[in-house]
Design an enzyme around this catalytic site. Structure first.
Site, PDB file in Angstrom:
ATOM      1  N   LYS A   3      10.585 -42.913 119.612  1.00 23.29           N
ATOM      2  CA  LYS A   3      11.501 -43.639 119.197  1.00 23.29           C
ATOM      3  C   LYS A   3      12.646 -43.163 118.494  1.00 23.29           C
ATOM      4  O   LYS A   3      13.837 -43.693 118.631  1.00 23.29           O
ATOM      5  CB  LYS A   3      10.847 -44.787 118.455  1.00 23.29           C
ATOM      6  CG  LYS A   3       9.967 -45.857 119.234  1.00 23.29           C
ATOM      7  CD  LYS A   3       8.750 -46.453 118.460  1.00 23.29           C
ATOM      8  CE  LYS A   3       7.872 -47.225 119.630  1.00 23.29           C
ATOM      9  NZ  LYS A   3       6.816 -47.748 118.891  1.00 23.29           N
ATOM     10  N   GLN A   6       4.788 -49.075 113.129  1.00 27.28           N
ATOM     11  CA  GLN A   6       4.064 -48.674 114.350  1.00 27.28           C
ATOM     12  C   GLN A   6       2.358 -49.082 113.952  1.00 27.28           C
ATOM     13  O   GLN A   6       1.848 -48.735 113.116  1.00 27.28           O
ATOM     14  CB  GLN A   6       3.848 -46.968 114.360  1.00 27.28           C
ATOM     15  CG  GLN A   6       3.198 -46.357 115.596  1.00 27.28           C
ATOM     16  CD  GLN A   6       3.984 -46.772 116.763  1.00 27.28           C
ATOM     17  OE1 GLN A   6       5.037 -46.681 116.930  1.00 27.28           O
ATOM     18  NE2 GLN A   6       2.976 -47.119 117.881  1.00 27.28           N
ATOM     19  N   ASP A  44      10.066 -55.892 117.271  1.00 26.72           N
ATOM     20  CA  ASP A  44       8.916 -55.719 118.255  1.00 26.72           C
ATOM     21  C   ASP A  44       8.661 -57.259 118.694  1.00 26.72           C
ATOM     22  O   ASP A  44       7.867 -57.495 119.749  1.00 26.72           O
ATOM     23  CB  ASP A  44       7.854 -55.305 117.472  1.00 26.72           C
ATOM     24  CG  ASP A  44       7.304 -53.820 117.598  1.00 26.72           C
ATOM     25  OD1 ASP A  44       7.987 -53.259 118.986  1.00 26.72           O
ATOM     26  OD2 ASP A  44       6.730 -53.041 117.004  1.00 26.72           O
TER      27      ASP A  44
END
Ligand code: NAP
Length: 285
Positions: free
Chosen positions: A53, A97, A120
């Site tokens: 990422k 994460q 997200d």
């Protein structure tokens, strides 16, 4: 024999679009885009995802801010960091994460992220917006799948779409996005009976189960579009999908490989969501 859907190429095109728009925003409006990536503990797979990422951020011209926290970080400490990031103007998107260590409540952490920075799209507010079709961010993996289906030129409207898996991050939003495009959607899960018969009716089959080679060619309708979300590590270290590729490619019209299919799209769509977040925060969208 199926045509292979090249996720690397489609994701490169998405990242290129994001990079061009990012450069334009910087040049014309002086806007710099930043993504904060938070990782707790030493999960090796999470470390790989976070590194990828960060690399993607650099490639599209974003600043990335990494917060690598110790395994023993308390929930309160993590929530405090989220509060700081919510207020930090350099940070347009926040990504925590997953999975988090067992002593931290993931839902509490996700719900602490400002919905405007929830790139997200896991926050309950963003999930609700997806449900009613009025969304800013789409969850990255299902959004990536939609883009891959689109790349084949396949019309979704009126088609029989079968999604295997009903997780909050893949299966459920996937079904919703296909429904928004007027697919006739069936969601299957571990209690589904007659799975093979249901799959054999699918014009578009999206598999997100997490079991290596779970769907075999005899479960696939001739000419179906098959999207394999699964990422399973075999004992020999090889990465493999949920679909048995060799038998499936003989039946499908289009199929995604693993690796090189859905995986690269997830990160590309994360970049796109971060760009969208920055534009909204600047009052542009
Ligand atoms: P998950 O939360 O474990 O969900 C798996 C789903 O599969 C559940 O809904 C489960 O049903 C269903 N299932 C399990 N056994 C089944 C069976 N025998 N028949 C039918 N359905 C069955 O997994 P996830 O997070 O959605 O991820 C799925 C896969 O996608 C994993 O391999 C993951 O690594 C991969 N993934 C890839 C990406 C990417 O970027 N490529 C992103 C996210 C996930 P129940 O609900 O009834 O238990």
């Amino acid at each position: 024999m199926a045509q292979i859907i090249d996720g690397k190429a489609v994701s490169a095109a998405v990242k290129q679009e994001v990079a061009e728009e990012t450069a334009k925003l910087k040049e014309e409006k002086g806007i710099k885009i930043g993504l904060a990536v938070v990782i707790v503990g030493n999960n090796p797979a999470s470390r790989v995802y976070v590194n990828n990422k960060k690399k993607a951020c650099e490639a599209v011209g974003f600043q990335s801010f990494e917060y690598a926290l110790d395994e023993n970080t308390t929930q309160e400490q993590l929530l405090d960091l989220i509060t700081v990031l919510n207020r930090d103007d350099r940070v347009n998107g926040i990504l925590v994460q997953l999975p988090l260590p067992a002593h931290i409540d993931e839902k509490k952490v996700i719900d602490a992220i400002s919905p405007d920075k929830d790139v997200d799209a896991f926050h309950a507010i963003n999930v609700g917006k997806i449900m009613i079709g009025k969304y800013a961010f789409l969850p990255c993996t299902p959004a990536g799948v939609m883009r891959l289906i689109e790349s084949t030129g396949t019309e979704i409207s009126g088609k029989q779409c079968v999604v295997i898996g009903r997780s909050n991050i893949v299966g459920k939003p996937m079904a919703m996005l296909l429904l928004h495009k007027s697919g006739t959607v069936t969601i299957c899960h571990s209690r589904t009976q007659n799975l093979k018969e249901i799959c054999l009716g699918a014009d578009i089959l999206v598999v997100a189960v997490g079991k290596a080679n779970f769907v075999t060619g005899d479960m696939i309708k001739e000419g179906a579009v098959v999207i394999d979300v699964g990422m399973n590590r075999l004992e020999n270290g090889k990465l493999c999908g949920d679909v048995e590729f060799e038998s499936a490619e003989k039946k499908a019209s289009y199929i995604t490989p693993v690796p090189g299919g859905v995986g690269p799209m997830t990160i590309a769509m994360l970049m796109k969501n971060t760009l969208t977040a920055a534009k909204q925060q600047a009052g542009i969208e």
